[in-house]
Design an enzyme around this catalytic site. Sequence first.
Site, PDB file in Angstrom:
ATOM      1  N   CYS A  42       7.336  14.959 -29.508  1.00 15.42           N
ATOM      2  CA  CYS A  42       6.669  13.789 -30.098  1.00 15.42           C
ATOM      3  C   CYS A  42       7.043  13.626 -31.579  1.00 15.42           C
ATOM      4  CB  CYS A  42       5.158  13.965 -29.925  1.00 15.42           C
ATOM      5  SG  CYS A  42       4.144  12.830 -30.863  1.00 15.42           S
ATOM      6  N   CYS A  47       4.129  13.198 -33.988  1.00 15.47           N
ATOM      7  CA  CYS A  47       3.442  14.496 -34.149  1.00 15.47           C
ATOM      8  C   CYS A  47       4.135  15.321 -35.228  1.00 15.47           C
ATOM      9  CB  CYS A  47       3.442  15.269 -32.826  1.00 15.47           C
ATOM     10  SG  CYS A  47       2.598  14.448 -31.464  1.00 15.47           S
TER      11      CYS A  47
END
Length: 109
Positions: A34, A37
């Site tokens: 991600c 993230c």
Amino acid sequence: MASEHVHAFTDDNFEKEVLQSDIPVLVDFWATWCAPCKAISPLIDSIAEEYQGRVKVGKVNVDDNPATPGKYGVRGIPTVILLKDGKVLDQVVGAIPKSQLEALIKKAL
């Protein structure tokens, strides 16, 4: 995880480390693939250091620990959830600025 102040929360330790914590807990639900993230990871590390002893900060890898995100309705990552006394106070989804993370934490202090 770059900072030694960021805990690794798992399906197995979530109850003890988060729900039974005597201080507020900021939980970052994330995954290795991600990009957003990864973008907020340095902010999470910084928050963990700045609020050490007042707020426990940790991360849950959603790929390795699927049960916990499911319990909290995590549908998109990163999702950051603030808990106090085992209850969700607030949550945000997406890569947010540090100021928004700090505003979240102030709700629990």
